[in-house]
Design a protein around this motif. Structure first.
Motif, PDB file in Angstrom:
ATOM      1  N   LYS A 124      11.311  24.671 -49.628  1.00  0.00           N
ATOM      2  CA  LYS A 124      11.003  24.477 -51.041  1.00  0.00           C
ATOM      3  C   LYS A 124       9.525  23.008 -51.220  1.00  0.00           C
ATOM      4  CE  LYS A 124      12.895  24.525 -54.379  1.00  0.00           C
ATOM      5  NZ  LYS A 124      13.005  25.707 -55.316  1.00  0.00           N
ATOM      6  N   ARG A 125       9.663  22.425 -50.201  1.00  0.00           N
ATOM      7  CA  ARG A 125       8.206  21.522 -49.867  1.00  0.00           C
ATOM      8  C   ARG A 125       7.596  21.926 -48.889  1.00  0.00           C
ATOM      9  NH1 ARG A 125      13.038  17.833 -47.525  1.00  0.00           N
ATOM     10  NH2 ARG A 125      12.765  18.723 -45.688  1.00  0.00           N
ATOM     11  N   LYS A 126       7.894  22.840 -48.333  1.00  0.00           N
ATOM     12  CA  LYS A 126       6.721  24.003 -47.681  1.00  0.00           C
ATOM     13  C   LYS A 126       5.377  24.634 -49.671  1.00  0.00           C
ATOM     14  CE  LYS A 126       7.784  25.526 -43.383  1.00  0.00           C
ATOM     15  NZ  LYS A 126       8.721  25.677 -41.806  1.00  0.00           N
ATOM     16  N   GLN A 127       6.403  25.118 -49.692  1.00  0.00           N
ATOM     17  CA  GLN A 127       5.759  25.878 -51.408  1.00  0.00           C
ATOM     18  C   GLN A 127       4.219  24.416 -52.033  1.00  0.00           C
ATOM     19  OE1 GLN A 127       9.105  27.021 -54.163  1.00  0.00           O
ATOM     20  NE2 GLN A 127       9.511  28.770 -52.398  1.00  0.00           N
ATOM     21  N   ASP A 128       4.970  23.507 -52.368  1.00  0.00           N
ATOM     22  CA  ASP A 128       4.492  22.072 -52.777  1.00  0.00           C
ATOM     23  C   ASP A 128       3.396  22.000 -52.098  1.00  0.00           C
ATOM     24  OD1 ASP A 128       5.579  22.197 -55.013  1.00  0.00           O
ATOM     25  OD2 ASP A 128       6.437  20.534 -55.030  1.00  0.00           O
ATOM     26  N   LEU A 129       3.791  22.041 -50.542  1.00  0.00           N
ATOM     27  CA  LEU A 129       2.998  21.658 -49.128  1.00  0.00           C
ATOM     28  C   LEU A 129       1.492  22.596 -49.143  1.00  0.00           C
ATOM     29  CD1 LEU A 129       5.174  19.246 -46.822  1.00  0.00           C
ATOM     30  CD2 LEU A 129       3.213  18.626 -48.617  1.00  0.00           C
ATOM     31  N   LEU A 130       1.520  23.839 -49.097  1.00  0.00           N
ATOM     32  CA  LEU A 130       0.853  24.801 -49.714  1.00  0.00           C
ATOM     33  C   LEU A 130      -0.377  24.542 -50.539  1.00  0.00           C
ATOM     34  CD1 LEU A 130       2.634  28.370 -48.069  1.00  0.00           C
ATOM     35  CD2 LEU A 130       1.244  26.687 -47.080  1.00  0.00           C
ATOM     36  N   LEU A 131       0.445  23.944 -52.216  1.00  0.00           N
ATOM     37  CA  LEU A 131      -0.700  24.053 -53.166  1.00  0.00           C
ATOM     38  C   LEU A 131      -1.491  22.734 -52.969  1.00  0.00           C
ATOM     39  CD1 LEU A 131       1.881  24.298 -55.898  1.00  0.00           C
ATOM     40  CD2 LEU A 131      -0.289  25.853 -55.250  1.00  0.00           C
ATOM     41  N   VAL A 132      -1.256  21.493 -51.828  1.00  0.00           N
ATOM     42  CA  VAL A 132      -1.664  19.967 -51.397  1.00  0.00           C
ATOM     43  C   VAL A 132      -2.699  20.573 -50.484  1.00  0.00           C
ATOM     44  CG1 VAL A 132      -1.699  18.327 -50.336  1.00  0.00           C
ATOM     45  CG2 VAL A 132       0.496  19.068 -52.022  1.00  0.00           C
ATOM     46  N   ARG A 133      -2.499  21.522 -49.528  1.00  0.00           N
ATOM     47  CA  ARG A 133      -3.426  21.372 -48.791  1.00  0.00           C
ATOM     48  C   ARG A 133      -4.704  22.511 -48.784  1.00  0.00           C
ATOM     49  NH1 ARG A 133       1.084  22.561 -45.085  1.00  0.00           N
ATOM     50  NH2 ARG A 133       1.383  24.677 -45.224  1.00  0.00           N
TER      51      ARG A 133
END
Length: 312
Positions: free
Chosen positions: A197-206
């Protein structure tokens, strides 16, 4: 070599607005309290009353609506519009961005985005934790909500630790429903098993980091690179806003002893509910900042915010 002190200073400066412009309409009741046997800090706020003794819901709605552009539009676009104003003297670009921000909101009085907007203000103005990504700007359909968490903010400590805050807001008529739904929504991001779940959002952050300073952006992105040792210094946290209807709405500025005691008892009951829900969703050990905001009428605040935005 990167000057860590300068980086921290630049990052803190990203938080926008003055706390007083919000807290004057939304004062705190007593001190923040850590719920026993948890890592959740609860701040309870009530809407202020005006000189006529009426809850200042319209004033709060105005403060929220005025922050729509900051919430919805990436800093890079705002800076270009400001540069055009300085160069040409025309506010056309800024007005255009304001219209874009308004149109990104779901045109419904039951929209949860009013809560997201208030949570954004509490994070940036009260806690001084800048927004990492403008998720509203990624919407492709104004009739749909953005999937994932309600916001991602962060704070950068002098020791190099980056605290990342997943946000969740729930404005419900019932306090019990609001607490339950809030923790149910945010728990998947905060549990040790929540990497996907965190990775999904962090891909957007990156891909869409809402930072315009090149050196600062490069420094922050190192925390989200799993091959970089700096990723070990990124810590996951939660921040929640729970709003709900509260009868016999108190004016906390003029409570007598008996009235203050009654409000304190109600706050204590909410704290117990929070503790039980944290255990239910297995997130008692995660650092969470929770804003608990009883309101005269949640639906009325939503409607007033949309009206102040000019939404039809």
């Amino acid at each position: 070599m990167v000057d860590e002190a300068t980086i921290v200073e630049e990052f803190v400066a990203l938080a926008r607005g003055k706390a007083s412009a919000l807290i004057d309409f939304l004062p705190a009741f007593e001190e923040a309290v850590t719920v026993p046997d948890t890592s959740t800090l609860v701040r309870t706020h009530f809407i202020a009353h005006d000189a006529n003794g009426v809850p200042a819901v319209e004033k709060l709605a105005g403060a929220m609506a005025a922050a729509t552009l900051d919430f919805c539009i990436p800093r890079s676009k705002i800076q270009r519009a400001v540069a055009e104003l300085e160069e040409t003297g025309s506010t056309a670009a800024i007005v255009s961005l304001q219209e874009q921000a308004r149109d990104l909101f779901v045109k419904s009085e039951s929209s949860g985005e009013g809560g997201e907007l208030l949570l954004f203000l509490l994070m940036e103005r009260v806690l001084q934790r800048p927004q990492l990504i403008s998720k509203m700007a990624l919407k492709t359909n104004t009739a749909m909500h953005v999937h994932g968490s309600d916001g991602i903010h962060a704070s950068l400590a002098d020791d190099g630790t980056l605290d990342v805050y997943w946000g969740e807001s729930k404005l419900y008529k019932s306090s019990s429903d609001a607490f339950k739904e809030c923790f149910d929504s945010i728990a998947p991001y905060l549990r040790p098993s929540g990497d996907s779940k965190r990775k999904q959002d962090l891909l957007l952050v990156r891909d869409h980091l809402n930072v315009t300073q090149i050196e600062l952006a490069a420094h922050l992105l190192e925390y989200f690179d799993e091959t970089n040792p700096k990723s070990l210094k990124a810590r996951w946290n939660g921040v929640c806003l729970v709003g709900f209807d509260h009868d016999n709405y108190p004016n906390i500025a003029i409570l007598d002893d008996a009235q203050r005691q009654a409000v304190s008892k109600a706050v204590g009951r909410w704290h117990k509910t929070v503790g039980s829900r944290l255990k239910e969703f297995d997130i008692v050990g995660v650092n969470i900042d929770l804003f608990c905001i009883p309101m005269p009428d949640v639906a009325d605040l939503r409607a007033r915010v949309l009206k102040r935005m000019g939404a039809k």
